[in-house]
Design a protein around this motif. Structure first.
Motif, short mmCIF file in Angstrom:
data_model
loop_
_atom_site.label_atom_id
_atom_site.label_comp_id
_atom_site.label_asym_id
_atom_site.label_seq_id
_atom_site.Cartn_x
_atom_site.Cartn_y
_atom_site.Cartn_z
N TRP A 1 -21.13 24.02 115.21
CA TRP A 1 -20.20 24.84 114.45
C TRP A 1 -18.81 24.74 115.05
O TRP A 1 -18.65 24.63 116.27
CB TRP A 1 -20.65 26.31 114.44
CG TRP A 1 -21.73 26.58 113.44
CD1 TRP A 1 -23.08 26.55 113.64
CD2 TRP A 1 -21.54 26.92 112.06
NE1 TRP A 1 -23.75 26.84 112.48
CE2 TRP A 1 -22.83 27.07 111.50
CE3 TRP A 1 -20.41 27.10 111.25
CZ2 TRP A 1 -23.01 27.40 110.16
CZ3 TRP A 1 -20.60 27.42 109.92
CH2 TRP A 1 -21.88 27.57 109.38
N SER B 1 -14.68 26.33 114.67
CA SER B 1 -13.71 27.26 114.10
C SER B 1 -12.41 26.51 113.87
O SER B 1 -12.02 25.66 114.68
CB SER B 1 -13.47 28.46 115.03
OG SER B 1 -12.90 28.04 116.25
N LYS C 1 -14.43 28.59 109.30
CA LYS C 1 -15.51 27.99 110.08
C LYS C 1 -16.17 26.88 109.27
O LYS C 1 -16.18 26.92 108.04
CB LYS C 1 -16.57 29.05 110.46
CG LYS C 1 -16.08 30.11 111.44
CD LYS C 1 -17.21 31.06 111.81
CE LYS C 1 -16.71 32.17 112.71
NZ LYS C 1 -16.26 31.65 114.02
N CYS C 2 -16.73 25.90 109.96
CA CYS C 2 -17.47 24.85 109.29
C CYS C 2 -18.50 24.28 110.26
O CYS C 2 -18.44 24.52 111.48
CB CYS C 2 -16.54 23.75 108.78
SG CYS C 2 -15.84 22.71 110.07
N GLN C 3 -19.46 23.53 109.72
CA GLN C 3 -20.51 22.94 110.52
C GLN C 3 -20.51 21.43 110.35
O GLN C 3 -20.39 20.92 109.23
CB GLN C 3 -21.88 23.50 110.12
CG GLN C 3 -23.02 23.05 111.02
CD GLN C 3 -24.34 23.68 110.64
OE1 GLN C 3 -24.47 24.28 109.56
NE2 GLN C 3 -25.33 23.59 111.52
N GLU D 1 -17.75 25.84 118.85
CA GLU D 1 -18.28 27.16 119.14
C GLU D 1 -19.60 27.04 119.88
O GLU D 1 -20.38 26.14 119.63
CB GLU D 1 -18.45 27.96 117.85
CG GLU D 1 -17.14 28.28 117.16
CD GLU D 1 -17.30 29.35 116.11
OE1 GLU D 1 -18.42 29.50 115.57
OE2 GLU D 1 -16.32 30.05 115.82
#
Length: 237
Positions: free
Chosen positions: A85, A87, A78-80, A182
């Motif tokens: 956000w 996936s 996961k990252c922002q 997400e």
């Protein structure tokens, strides 16, 4: 009529000269860097693509895992980016090294170095190209030689053999990355190889002309950055 079933083949046609000189690629190349320091990083040109955890294993760890068959079928992360956000799922490349053996390779730090080097080469005149024949079908990429790529890597302190570079290019063309937003209101996603197309030079052609060009089409998020002609806008998935 022959009774044998044959697979039709078509020789890859390199991008026409117009794709190397169009306004979009010129604007993107000018935008990529204004100072030598910016040229080294290229980090602001494709913000979402650059922030993704695409290369999560060292070359040694990735290769050892593949040899021992100790690898998950898919890496999930996961990252922002800004307030959103994402996936990320990564499927490794399956590469046949001989008729009876298939090896598994995850994109690793070596592939990251190769991609960064190709993006630097794409800033050179008559190397980066942008194709947009249809509003819904566009692609960007780079024309290069393996020798040129080796020199670019070496110039930044990363020595790789011809064989290692060719393997990395194949890994990038065969590994799949899925990027999904997400949240309840937006579930958009994109699934693509790291390089959507790789055109290699045959061994015969390489022997007759060591300077024969290879061609790579970058990931669609890089295409989007070029089409927007700015890296500071927010990219969409």
């Amino acid at each position: 009529m022959s009774s044998k079933n044959t697979i039709p083949t078509k020789k890859y046609l390199p991008p026409s000269s117009g794709y190397f000189k169009c306004q979009q690629i010129d604007m993107f190349q000018d935008f990529l860097y204004n100072t030598p320091k910016e040229l080294e990083s290229l980090s602001d040109s494709v913000p979402l693509w650059d922030c993704l955890p695409k290369y999560v294993l060292s070359s040694q760890t990735a290769n050892e895992s593949g040899r021992k068959n100790h690898f998950p079928p898919m890496i999930k992360l996961k990252c922002q980016h800004f307030e959103q956000w994402f996936s990320v799922k990564i499927l490794p490349a399956l590469i046949s090294e001989d008729e009876d053996d298939v090896s598994v390779y995850y994109p690793s730090t070596t592939e990251e170095l190769v991609e960064e080097a190709l993006r630097r080469i794409a800033t050179l005149q008559n190397h980066g190209f942008y194709k947009d024949d249809d509003s819904n079908l566009r692609s960007s990429g780079v024309a290069f030689t393996v020798s040129q790529l080796r020199e670019e890597l070496s110039r930044h302190g990363h020595t790789r053999s011809h064989k290692e570079i060719v393997l990395s290019l194949e890994i990038l063309a065969k590994s799949i990355i899925e990027i999904k937003t997400e949240g309840e209101d937006d579930s958009g996603y994109i699934v693509s190889p790291y390089f959507t197309q790789l055109q290699a030079v045959s061994r015969r052609d390489f022997k007759s002309d060591p300077h024969a060009r290879w061609y790579v089409d970058f990931h669609p998020l890089i295409d989007q950055a070029i089409s927007m002609a700015t890296g500071y806008r927010r990219l969409e998935v």
